[in-house]
Design a protein around this motif. Structure first.
Motif, short mmCIF file in Angstrom:
data_model
loop_
_atom_site.label_atom_id
_atom_site.label_comp_id
_atom_site.label_asym_id
_atom_site.label_seq_id
_atom_site.Cartn_x
_atom_site.Cartn_y
_atom_site.Cartn_z
N LYS A 73 0.83 -1.21 0.00
CA LYS A 73 0.00 0.00 0.00
C LYS A 73 0.86 1.26 0.00
CE LYS A 73 -4.05 -2.03 2.28
NZ LYS A 73 -4.93 -2.00 3.47
N ASP A 94 2.34 1.75 -3.45
CA ASP A 94 1.30 2.25 -4.36
C ASP A 94 1.05 3.74 -4.12
OD1 ASP A 94 -0.95 2.16 -6.22
OD2 ASP A 94 -2.22 2.18 -4.45
N LYS A 95 0.95 4.13 -2.85
CA LYS A 95 0.68 5.54 -2.52
C LYS A 95 1.83 6.44 -3.01
CE LYS A 95 -3.27 5.06 -0.40
NZ LYS A 95 -4.52 5.59 -1.03
#
Length: 291
Positions: A150, A153-154
């Motif tokens: 995550k 991805d961010k």
């Protein structure tokens, strides 16, 4: 009748999907090449071919690939040898030049793609305007893997916003491009004989020069090793500053594009400590019966 029609539609859809080649440059990768290939073989949609390009390896890399060709005779596993010169870029280029798919996937020898990777690549390229695609990575030899995915991805989404979507950068451990796009830029990509740049960023900038669209696809996930953290601070710094040298080679001066350098520098020491603790914990034998 409807069953026949749906069956026919499925066959037509399959026939229209692009063929995906997976190209894997390899130099002395005996410790990781097997897990990389197993992940590439066991896909929800099979790859058109899996091309390993051995670059003068002095270990058992090529031998392991040949053994896997015998173990998985039904898999389109191809072993090529690039023995004219040492280096990632000539080896990558050799593999992309010899791949026969409509879409040329490119991963590292320590990449472990998700089981639906080929399927997600095909979906990304159903949009005919997309000429190249990339996605996030999960570090499989670090703790809190899903949190790491995550975060990765961010970070990549933030990079797009900072660059105001002017630049989309491919990531060498998880990328693909149309064979037609490769034909356009193949003779222009930098050779980087001094090994000073990020070859995937260079590839991205050459695509941008031709207005060839790069798409970021969050569902196109690959695992990779965090073994870069084993580098000394000096070597790690040289690796990170490859961003700057690549931008300078292309006369790109956008300050926002320095964001990855800041992120990579800031995470080095805490991530190195986490990796060391994780390595020790996973290496400890499991105790039974309270002993």
């Amino acid at each position: 009748m409807s069953a026949e029609r749906s069956s026919g539609d499925a066959l037509n859809d399959a026939a229209n999907l692009p063929r995906v080649s997976i190209v894997i440059p390899a130099y002395n990768e005996e410790s990781v090449i097997r897990q990389c290939l197993i992940a590439a073989i066991y896909q929800s949609v099979p790859a058109h071919e899996i091309v390993v390009v051995d670059n003068l390896s002095k270990d058992r890399t090529a031998r392991i690939v040949r053994q896997m060709q015998l173990e998985y005779p039904e898999s389109p596993l191809v072993l090529l040898s690039q023995d004219k010169e040492q280096g990632l870029i000539p080896t990558r280029n050799f593999g992309l030049d010899h791949a026969t798919g409509d879409i040329l996937g490119r991963i590292d020898a320590d990449s472990v793609v998700e089981p639906d990777w080929v399927e997600q690549v095909q979906r990304a390229f159903l949009d005919q305007s997309v000429q190249a695609a990339t996605g996030p990575v999960v570090y499989y030899d670090m703790p809190m893997r899903r949190f790491g995915l995550k975060a990765d991805d961010k970070m990549r989404q933030l990079m797009l916003k900072l660059a105001k979507h002017q630049y989309h950068f491919l990531f060498g451990s998880n990328m693909a491009l149309r064979s037609s796009a490769w034909d356009i830029i193949r003779a222009e990509t930098c050779r980087d004989e001094k090994d000073e740049m990020h070859e995937d960023i260079d590839l991205s900038l050459h695509l941008a020069e031709h207005d060839l669209k790069i798409q970021y696809c969050p569902q196109m996930v690959s695992g990779m090793s965090a073994r870069r953290l084993e580098d000394s601070p000096r070597d790690y710094r040289y690796y990170v500053t490859r961003f700057d040298r690549t931008y300078k080679a292309h006369n790109v001066k956008k300050m926002a594009l320095k964001a990855p350098m800041v992120v990579f520098f800031s995470v080095y020491f805490p991530a190195k400590l986490l990796r060391a603790i994780h390595t020790v914990n996973t290496a400890q034998p499991v105790r039974r019966g309270g002993q």
